[in-house]
Enzyme design. Sequence first.
Site, PDB file in Angstrom:
ATOM      1  N   ALA A   9       0.916  -1.184   0.086  1.00 52.92           N
ATOM      2  CA  ALA A   9       0.027   0.023  -0.073  1.00 52.92           C
ATOM      3  C   ALA A   9       0.991   1.176   0.005  1.00 52.92           C
ATOM      4  CB  ALA A   9      -1.067  -0.176   1.227  1.00 52.92           C
ATOM      5  N   MET A  10       1.034   1.777  -1.042  1.00 48.55           N
ATOM      6  CA  MET A  10       2.018   3.014  -1.268  1.00 48.55           C
ATOM      7  C   MET A  10       1.012   4.363  -1.085  1.00 48.55           C
ATOM      8  SD  MET A  10       4.263   1.707  -4.290  1.00 48.55           S
ATOM      9  CE  MET A  10       5.622   3.049  -4.003  1.00 48.55           C
ATOM     10  N   GLY A  13       4.236   8.381   0.537  1.00 44.99           N
ATOM     11  CA  GLY A  13       5.262   8.946   1.518  1.00 44.99           C
ATOM     12  C   GLY A  13       6.464   8.123   1.603  1.00 44.99           C
ATOM     13  N   VAL A  14       7.185   8.624   2.538  1.00 41.95           N
ATOM     14  CA  VAL A  14       8.549   7.870   2.640  1.00 41.95           C
ATOM     15  C   VAL A  14       8.529   6.557   3.358  1.00 41.95           C
ATOM     16  CG1 VAL A  14      10.740   8.430   4.148  1.00 41.95           C
ATOM     17  CG2 VAL A  14       9.492  10.334   3.264  1.00 41.95           C
ATOM     18  N   SER A  16       6.043   4.159   3.135  1.00 39.64           N
ATOM     19  CA  SER A  16       5.527   2.987   1.992  1.00 39.64           C
ATOM     20  C   SER A  16       6.483   2.936   1.077  1.00 39.64           C
ATOM     21  CB  SER A  16       4.106   3.278   1.782  1.00 39.64           C
ATOM     22  OG  SER A  16       4.059   4.604   1.110  1.00 39.64           O
ATOM     23  N   MET A  35      -4.341   3.605  -2.954  1.00 44.26           N
ATOM     24  CA  MET A  35      -5.584   3.929  -2.790  1.00 44.26           C
ATOM     25  C   MET A  35      -6.214   5.129  -3.154  1.00 44.26           C
ATOM     26  SD  MET A  35      -6.168   1.409   0.561  1.00 44.26           S
ATOM     27  CE  MET A  35      -4.461   1.840   1.261  1.00 44.26           C
ATOM     28  N   CYS A 109     -10.894   3.529   9.065  1.00 47.93           N
ATOM     29  CA  CYS A 109     -10.181   3.408   7.547  1.00 47.93           C
ATOM     30  C   CYS A 109      -9.472   2.083   7.615  1.00 47.93           C
ATOM     31  CB  CYS A 109      -9.247   4.491   7.223  1.00 47.93           C
ATOM     32  SG  CYS A 109      -8.563   4.422   5.576  1.00 47.93           S
ATOM     33  N   CYS A 207      -6.961  13.013   6.438  1.00 47.17           N
ATOM     34  CA  CYS A 207      -6.637  13.099   5.249  1.00 47.17           C
ATOM     35  C   CYS A 207      -7.774  13.694   4.242  1.00 47.17           C
ATOM     36  CB  CYS A 207      -6.206  11.741   4.578  1.00 47.17           C
ATOM     37  SG  CYS A 207      -7.722  10.569   4.306  1.00 47.17           S
TER      38      CYS A 207
END
Length: 371
Positions: A9-10, A13-14, A16, A35, A109, A207
Amino acid sequence: MPEQPIAVAMSGGVDSSVVAAMLVREGRTVVGMTMQLWNQRRLPELAVEGATTGRCCSLDDVYDARRVAEQVGIPYYVVNFEEQFEEHVVKPFVDEYLAGRTPIPCTLCNNYIKFDRFLEMADSVGAYHMATGHYARIRHDEATGRYQLLRAVDDSKDQTYFLFGLTQAQLARTLFPLGELNKPEVRDMARSMDLAVAAKGDSQEICFVPNGDYAAFMSAYLKEKGVAVEETSGEIVTTDGRTLGRHEGVHRFTVGQRKGLGVATGEPLYVISTNPANHQVVVGGNDDLLRGGFTAKDVNWISIAGVEPGAPVRAQVKIRNRHAAAPARLVATSDRDRVEVVFDEAQRAVTPGQGAVFYAGDLVLGGGWIE
């Protein structure tokens, strides 16, 4: 037989990104996925300049994740979960505030999107395991057969508070490669691997709520839905019933809040509770916030099977992410999904709607929602 890929799951950010690069360096077959959760264009009055999607899945973040995927040589996909995210995260977030409770959207989430829908997408690319950049650890207890969740080595970055809803089936398929590392080490790895996001800052806010203004978000969201927020001023009252002033909606307040009350008595005042039924916000002094215990509902047991009647379990209990876990007894009720939490010493601002997570040292026993 070829190795099953790992779906990472990318977020762009740094953390992931380092996870994806680490797994590739280990010789694993990796597929990157981002996602898409929320489109900020839906609520233009809240739009942040240059942003079209939520903070954790903006176009810039997708671009960054794609760049890293290209750098490390893995397939990359963007998966749209906007409908599911609204159903399981955004709508409950709004409903909880309107009901006078303070929600944790990140936990919802994790429960319903990141470790549920995402695993379905992992299945679609032939992956059994998924990996994320969360700071936490998982181990399998051979004696009990249970998967256990443990705090990260870097306690300042530990995210187990938000993971208390994970099931045994989800834990069995999840990898947390950063659990044994601290954040400076992860930053150093990103720089040493020359990842495109090595200097990127961490996200801080919810988010889908621009600038952290959840009251403005709720008003805009409900307006879009054609729902009138009850803005009729209610009373701000003291614990002994004295009226101090008026407010513009209980959804603007949370237990323990001090700023923005709009009333003064010469002594510091805090929100003690909210009552949506009669539009009251109850305020009082710091001592009025102390509670000796509470009931946790919808308890999910992780590292142990549960609490038996007549056999209380000792634990350290966190009642919010930045709360120092406090010693307590977990007492069984007639409903296995509910537990009575009795603190050794009264704790401040026990807030309905927040999570209560039970620890034994680094081990996460389980957790539930504060009633």
